[in-house]
Design an enzyme around this catalytic site. Structure first.
Site, PDB file in Angstrom:
ATOM      1  N   LYS A 127       0.886  -1.044  -0.039  1.00  0.00           N
ATOM      2  CA  LYS A 127      -0.128   0.056  -0.036  1.00  0.00           C
ATOM      3  C   LYS A 127       1.071   1.205   0.193  1.00  0.00           C
ATOM      4  CE  LYS A 127      -3.773  -1.927   2.843  1.00  0.00           C
ATOM      5  NZ  LYS A 127      -4.888  -1.677   3.991  1.00  0.00           N
ATOM      6  N   HIS A 130       2.447   6.801   2.411  1.00  0.00           N
ATOM      7  CA  HIS A 130       2.221   8.073   2.112  1.00  0.00           C
ATOM      8  C   HIS A 130       2.246   8.975   3.553  1.00  0.00           C
ATOM      9  CE1 HIS A 130      -1.731   7.658   3.572  1.00  0.00           C
ATOM     10  NE2 HIS A 130      -2.112   6.992   2.471  1.00  0.00           N
ATOM     11  N   HIS A 133       1.520   7.876   7.301  1.00  0.00           N
ATOM     12  CA  HIS A 133       2.379   7.355   8.272  1.00  0.00           C
ATOM     13  C   HIS A 133       3.573   8.208   8.724  1.00  0.00           C
ATOM     14  CE1 HIS A 133       0.510   3.424   7.078  1.00  0.00           C
ATOM     15  NE2 HIS A 133       1.140   3.166   8.343  1.00  0.00           N
TER      16      HIS A 133
HETATM   17  N1  ARG Z   1       0.446  -1.443   9.885  1.00  0.00           N
HETATM   18  C1  ARG Z   1      -0.533  -1.065  10.736  1.00  0.00           C
HETATM   19  C2  ARG Z   1      -1.215   0.046  10.144  1.00  0.00           C
HETATM   20  O1  ARG Z   1      -0.619   0.806   9.203  1.00  0.00           O
HETATM   21  C3  ARG Z   1      -0.007  -0.568  12.039  1.00  0.00           C
HETATM   22  C4  ARG Z   1       0.699  -1.592  12.932  1.00  0.00           C
HETATM   23  C5  ARG Z   1       0.690  -1.008  14.436  1.00  0.00           C
HETATM   24  N2  ARG Z   1       1.539  -1.973  15.363  1.00  0.00           N
HETATM   25  C6  ARG Z   1       0.895  -3.095  15.790  1.00  0.00           C
HETATM   26  N3  ARG Z   1       1.584  -3.834  16.431  1.00  0.00           N
HETATM   27  N4  ARG Z   1      -0.324  -3.347  15.512  1.00  0.00           N
HETATM   28  O2  ARG Z   1      -2.297   0.443  10.528  1.00  0.00           O
END
Ligand code: ARG
Length: 464
Positions: A127, A130, A133
Site C-alpha cells: 500500500k 504516504h 504514516h
Molecule cells: N500496519 C498498521 C497500520 O498501518 C500499524 C501497526 C501497528 N502496530 C501493531 N503492533 N499493531 O495500520
C-alpha cells in the site's frame, strides 16, 4: 545543580522548626503550572503543629525568607501554599547547567537496565507509504530518542504490515494490467498505482475481490511463485522506505512484521484455549470482553483464518519473552484505540497483568489539509512520504536562493531545515487533534522554521 525543592523545604523548615528532609517529602508539583512551580500541603502538618492549615500557611508565607532569591511569590489556596520560584535564579541555574552538561543536559540514568519496546512507523507494504504514516514515524522516533536519553534501552520495532489481502490485490492487478505499466524503471510506483486502481475498480466489480482473495490464499498456502512475488515486493518496498528513514533519521532494531508471526500463532491460540478464554461465537473463536464493555476480541474468524489481533497477541507475547520489557509502547493512530484496549485486556485475562499494565497505546490524530480533508485520500497526492520530504527540501532551497544565495553548504542546510520543519510541524501540533498540513505554515520564515534555519546556519558557520 541547585535543587529548588530542597531549598524550599529548608526555608519552610526554618519558619516552623521541623526537619527539612521530612518536609521535602510533602512538596508536590501542581497539576497546572499556572498555580505555581511547587505546592506545599499545610493541612498535613495541622495535627503535628496543633494549628489550622490556614494559620500554618499564613505563618510560612509571612516569615519565609526571600533574600536567597529562591522563592519569589506564594499564594494560599485551600490549605496549600502555591510557591513560585525566583525566575532570575532559575534562569541562571538552568543556563549554567546547560553550559556544563552541553548535549547531555536533561539526560539521566533512571532507565538503566530497563527495556522499552517502541512499536512505530509500521507501514503497510504494497500500500502507498504516504503522509499518513508520518506521525507515527516522527512521534515514535522522538520517544525512541527520549527514552535513550533517559538511560533506557530503547528497542524500536517496525512492525511492518507485510501480510494481508493487499498482496492478493496487487498480484491480481499485476496479472490483469501488467502491460499498461512501466515495470522496468518504476516498478514500485507501478505496483502502488495498480493497488490504488484495484481498490477503485473493485467497488464496481466484486469479482475482483474474489480474485484478490484467491491470490492471497495461494500465498497463505505457501505457493512458491506467490511467495517469491511477495518477497520481492517486500524487499523493494523496504529499500524504498529506508530512504525516507534516512532522511528522518529513524532507527529500528527490528523489522519483524506481521508476516514474521504468521506461523507463530499456534502457541498463543493454544494458551488461550488452555486458559479457557476462547469461546465460540457465530462460528468464530473470540475472547468475550462484555465485562469490560468492549466487543469481543476475534482470534479466529468463522472462515478459520487468523486476524490482525491474533498476530498482535503473538507478537506481544514474543516481546515479553524476548525483552522482558519495562514498557511497551504502540504509536498508532486514534482509530485503533479499541483494538489495543482489547489486546491489553486479553493479555491481562491470560494472567499477565504485570505486563499488561506496562503496555501503552500512544494515539494521534489524522493529517488533514486546510479544508479538513484527509491527506492522501484525493487523487494527485504523493504516494511516497519521501516525495513530500524532498518537496520540503526543494522549497527551502528556493528560499535560501532568494534570501541567502551566498550561503555555504546550501544542500545540507536545505535538507536539515526542510526535514526539520516537517518534524517540528508534527511535534508542535496537538498529538490527539487532527494536524493541518499546510506548506505556508510549515515553511513560514516568520516563525519557528526561521529558528531552525538560524540554528543550522550558526552551526554551519562554527564548523567552517
Ligand atoms: N500496519 C498498521 C497500520 O498501518 C500499524 C501497526 C501497528 N502496530 C501493531 N503492533 N499493531 O495500520
Amino acid at each position: 545543580m541547585l535543587d529548588f525543592k530542597k531549598e524550599i523545604a529548608k526555608e519552610i523548615a526554618d519558619v516552623i522548626n521541623l526537619d527539612a528532609n521530612e518536609l521535602e517529602k510533602y512538596i508536590e508539583i501542581p497539576p497546572n503550572r499556572d498555580l505555581g512551580d511547587y505546592a506545599f500541603p499545610c493541612f498535613r502538618l495541622a495535627k503535628q503543629l496543633k494549628e489550622s492549615p490556614l494559620i500554618i500557611a499564613n505563618n510560612i508565607k509571612e516569615n519565609i525568607k526571600t533574600d536567597k532569591n529562591i522563592v519569589e511569590k506564594i499564594d494560599i489556596i485551600g490549605g496549600y501554599l502555591n510557591i513560585f520560584v525566583n525566575k532570575q535564579t532559575l534562569t541562571k541555574v538552568v543556563l549554567q547547567d546547560i553550559a556544563k552538561n552541553k548535549e547531555k543536559y536533561g539526560s539521566s540514568n533512571i532507565g538503566e537496565e530497563k527495556n522499552v519496546v517502541i512499536d512505530y512507523s509500521a507501514p503497510n507494504i504494497a500500500k502507498p507509504f504516504h503522509i499518513g504514516h508520518l506521525r507515527t514515524t516522527v512521534i515514535g522516533g522522538a520517544l525512541y530518542k527520549i527514552y535513550k536519553f533517559l538511560g533506557y534501552n530503547s528497542i524500536g520495532i517496525n512492525y511492518l504490515g507485510d501480510w494481508g489481502l493487499q498482496f492478493g490485490k496487487v498480484m491480481a492487478g499485476i496479472s490483469l494490467w501488467k502491460d499498461e505499466y512501466d515495470f522496468t524503471t518504476n516498478e514500485l510506483e507501478s505496483i502502488l498505482k495498480i493497488y490504488i486502481r484495484f481498490n477503485q475498480e473493485e467497488k464496481e466489480k466484486p469479482e475482483l475481490t474474489e480474485m484478490a482473495r484467491s491470490y492471497f490464499k495461494k500465498l497463505e498456502d505457501g505457493d512458491e511463485q506467490a511467495l517469491k512475488t511477495w518477497e520481492h515486493i517486500r524487499e523493494i518496498s523496504l529499500d524504498n522506505y529506508k530512504k525516507t528513514y534516512q532522511l528522518l533519521n529513524s532507527k529500528f532494531d527490528s523489522y519483524n512484521g506481521e508476516a514474521y508471526y504468521n506461523d507463530k500463532m499456534e502457541p498463543i491460540i493454544n494458551e488461550l484455549k488452555e486458559k479457557e478464554l476462547l469461546k465460540e461465537s457465530q462460528g468464530a473463536q473470540v475472547v468475550n470482553l462484555d465485562a469490560y464493555n468492549m466487543p469481543p476480541c476475534i482470534v479466529i474468524t468463522s472462515a478459520g483464518t487468523t486476524v490482525y489481533a491474533t498476530r498482535d497477541l503473538a507478537s506481544l507475547k514474543d516481546r515479553i519473552n524476548k525483552y522482558n520489557f519495562d514498557k511497551a509502547i504502540y504509536v498508532v493512530g486514534n482509530e485503533q484505540s479499541l483494538h489495543f484496549k482489547q489486546i491489553f485486556t486479553v493479555l491481562e485475562l491470560m494472567g499477565y497483568e504485570n505486563y499488561a499494565s506496562k503496555c501503552e497505546h500512544v494515539p494521534f490524530g489524522l493529517i488533514v489539509d486546510k479544508e479538513g480533508e484527509k491527506i492522501g485520500s484525493r487523487k494527485g497526492n504523493s504516494i511516497f512520504l519521501e516525495d513530500i520530504l524532498n518537496e520540503s527540501i526543494d522549497k527551502v532551497k528556493d528560499i535560501i536562493n532568494q534570501k541567502n544565495p551566498e550561503l555555504e553548504n546550501k544542500e545540507e542546510i536545505a535538507r536539515k531545515v526542510g526535514v526539520g520543519a516537517i518534524i517540528f510541524n508534527d511535534l508542535s501540533n496537538s498529538r490527539i487533534k487532527d494536524e493541518i498540513f499546510d506548506w505556508d505554515m510549515i515553511l513560514n520564515f516568520q516563525g519557528e522554521t526561521r529558528t531552525i534555519y538560524t540554528i543550522y546556519i550558526c552551526k554551519n558557520k562554527k564548523l567552517t
